[in-house]
Design a protein around this motif. Sequence first.
Motif, PDB file in Angstrom:
ATOM      1  N   GLU A   9       0.762  -1.170  -0.044  1.00  0.00           N
ATOM      2  CA  GLU A   9      -0.054  -0.029   0.081  1.00  0.00           C
ATOM      3  C   GLU A   9       0.931   1.304  -0.024  1.00  0.00           C
ATOM      4  O   GLU A   9       0.343   2.386  -0.434  1.00  0.00           O
ATOM      5  CB  GLU A   9      -0.996  -0.178   1.330  1.00  0.00           C
ATOM      6  CG  GLU A   9      -1.973  -1.068   1.252  1.00  0.00           C
ATOM      7  CD  GLU A   9      -2.876  -1.008   2.473  1.00  0.00           C
ATOM      8  OE1 GLU A   9      -3.959  -1.173   2.463  1.00  0.00           O
ATOM      9  OE2 GLU A   9      -2.317  -0.980   3.613  1.00  0.00           O
ATOM     10  N   ARG A  10       2.046   1.075   0.522  1.00  0.00           N
ATOM     11  CA  ARG A  10       2.934   2.311   0.595  1.00  0.00           C
ATOM     12  C   ARG A  10       3.716   2.484  -0.704  1.00  0.00           C
ATOM     13  O   ARG A  10       3.777   3.665  -1.020  1.00  0.00           O
ATOM     14  CB  ARG A  10       3.919   2.085   1.615  1.00  0.00           C
ATOM     15  CG  ARG A  10       3.621   2.068   3.141  1.00  0.00           C
ATOM     16  CD  ARG A  10       4.687   1.853   3.980  1.00  0.00           C
ATOM     17  NE  ARG A  10       4.020   1.964   5.432  1.00  0.00           N
ATOM     18  CZ  ARG A  10       4.802   1.885   6.471  1.00  0.00           C
ATOM     19  NH1 ARG A  10       6.218   1.526   6.487  1.00  0.00           N
ATOM     20  NH2 ARG A  10       4.388   2.162   7.751  1.00  0.00           N
ATOM     21  N   SER A  11       3.796   1.723  -1.453  1.00  0.00           N
ATOM     22  CA  SER A  11       4.549   1.913  -2.825  1.00  0.00           C
ATOM     23  C   SER A  11       4.161   0.784  -3.734  1.00  0.00           C
ATOM     24  O   SER A  11       4.081  -0.457  -3.385  1.00  0.00           O
ATOM     25  CB  SER A  11       6.033   1.804  -2.616  1.00  0.00           C
ATOM     26  OG  SER A  11       6.740   1.867  -3.896  1.00  0.00           O
ATOM     27  N   ALA A  12       4.188   1.094  -5.090  1.00  0.00           N
ATOM     28  CA  ALA A  12       3.943   0.303  -6.022  1.00  0.00           C
ATOM     29  C   ALA A  12       4.994  -0.524  -6.713  1.00  0.00           C
ATOM     30  O   ALA A  12       5.099  -1.616  -7.223  1.00  0.00           O
ATOM     31  CB  ALA A  12       2.934   0.906  -7.310  1.00  0.00           C
ATOM     32  N   ASP A  13       6.060  -0.074  -6.232  1.00  0.00           N
ATOM     33  CA  ASP A  13       7.582  -0.434  -6.756  1.00  0.00           C
ATOM     34  C   ASP A  13       7.906  -1.616  -5.808  1.00  0.00           C
ATOM     35  O   ASP A  13       8.371  -1.589  -4.753  1.00  0.00           O
ATOM     36  CB  ASP A  13       8.650   0.564  -6.644  1.00  0.00           C
ATOM     37  CG  ASP A  13      10.012   0.438  -7.198  1.00  0.00           C
ATOM     38  OD1 ASP A  13      10.066  -0.718  -7.700  1.00  0.00           O
ATOM     39  OD2 ASP A  13      10.954   0.964  -6.989  1.00  0.00           O
ATOM     40  N   ALA A  16      10.928  -0.799  -3.859  1.00  0.00           N
ATOM     41  CA  ALA A  16      10.734   0.007  -2.663  1.00  0.00           C
ATOM     42  C   ALA A  16      10.124  -0.935  -1.758  1.00  0.00           C
ATOM     43  O   ALA A  16      10.315  -0.574  -0.497  1.00  0.00           O
ATOM     44  CB  ALA A  16       9.819   1.204  -2.959  1.00  0.00           C
ATOM     45  N   GLN A  17       9.410  -1.531  -1.984  1.00  0.00           N
ATOM     46  CA  GLN A  17       8.477  -2.775  -0.978  1.00  0.00           C
ATOM     47  C   GLN A  17       9.702  -3.310  -0.091  1.00  0.00           C
ATOM     48  O   GLN A  17       9.565  -3.469   0.943  1.00  0.00           O
ATOM     49  CB  GLN A  17       7.581  -3.508  -1.645  1.00  0.00           C
ATOM     50  CG  GLN A  17       6.480  -2.740  -2.463  1.00  0.00           C
ATOM     51  CD  GLN A  17       5.614  -3.555  -3.115  1.00  0.00           C
ATOM     52  OE1 GLN A  17       5.861  -4.959  -3.111  1.00  0.00           O
ATOM     53  NE2 GLN A  17       4.433  -3.150  -4.113  1.00  0.00           N
ATOM     54  N   GLN A  18      10.542  -3.974  -1.128  1.00  0.00           N
ATOM     55  CA  GLN A  18      11.781  -4.668  -0.275  1.00  0.00           C
ATOM     56  C   GLN A  18      12.553  -3.735   0.901  1.00  0.00           C
ATOM     57  O   GLN A  18      12.736  -4.386   1.733  1.00  0.00           O
ATOM     58  CB  GLN A  18      12.734  -5.430  -1.242  1.00  0.00           C
ATOM     59  CG  GLN A  18      11.960  -6.288  -2.066  1.00  0.00           C
ATOM     60  CD  GLN A  18      13.021  -6.961  -3.283  1.00  0.00           C
ATOM     61  OE1 GLN A  18      14.150  -6.925  -3.007  1.00  0.00           O
ATOM     62  NE2 GLN A  18      12.183  -7.267  -4.356  1.00  0.00           N
ATOM     63  N   MET A  19      12.761  -2.711   0.404  1.00  0.00           N
ATOM     64  CA  MET A  19      13.566  -1.848   1.398  1.00  0.00           C
ATOM     65  C   MET A  19      12.680  -1.400   2.331  1.00  0.00           C
ATOM     66  O   MET A  19      13.294  -1.025   3.480  1.00  0.00           O
ATOM     67  CB  MET A  19      13.912  -0.604   0.637  1.00  0.00           C
ATOM     68  CG  MET A  19      14.941  -0.668  -0.504  1.00  0.00           C
ATOM     69  SD  MET A  19      16.527  -1.584  -0.140  1.00  0.00           S
ATOM     70  CE  MET A  19      16.873  -0.138   1.309  1.00  0.00           C
TER      71      MET A  19
END
Length: 230
Positions: A9-13, A16-19
């Motif tokens: 929900e925070r990022s579609a990337d 970025a989700q992994q980070m």
Amino acid sequence: MAKKRTPQERSADPAAQQMIIRAEELGIKTAFDRADDMAPCNIGGSGMCCKQCGMGPCRLTKEGQVGVCGATIDTIQARNLVRAISAGSAAHSDHGRDMAFTLKAAANGEAEGYYIRDVAKLRTVASYYDIEIEGRAPEEIANDLADLYIAQFGQQTGEVVPVIRAPEKRQKIWREQNVIPRGVDREVVEALHRTHIGDDQDAVHILNHAIRTGLADGWAGSMIATDVSD
């Protein structure tokens, strides 16, 4: 407190989700965490708050209410928008300014580690502005182009030169609406002046200048940065 969002929900990337997941594992707070923890002000989030002078903030929550200076909700929202645009235009355009000065320094051998890599692009861009290219060294062309670009920031009258690269139909519309920027710095300064207490109270008039200030970025500052560095 707002609901905590998932990494998806925070990022579609995916990267970025992994980070985000890794940061949580390490106990490191990110902007996403702080956004979830910080409940936004309903009044400010709706654009009903003005803090442009020391007599505020003025919060217009009732029908027909005006600020200390007499500004309506339309005027306040227009002011807030223009100030946000002017900040973004200043940030992007100042990068373009630095790129123009870097180009000039590189052309004069004053920027260690920098040199002109794409001579073909340099000649193409210079030709847009009728800068003489035949029989001239790349450094000479770059020096003239840098001077032209640097001038777009402090220019006070006329039109920023890069707009000639927009489609002619679009240029015609901009001229009819009187929104072509005169100079990058001129439009940013006027945006701040126009939106201060006791100045422009007409929301439509203010928003017209928002367009001009945005164009000062897109068709001058940012375009200069792109031409020089991309």
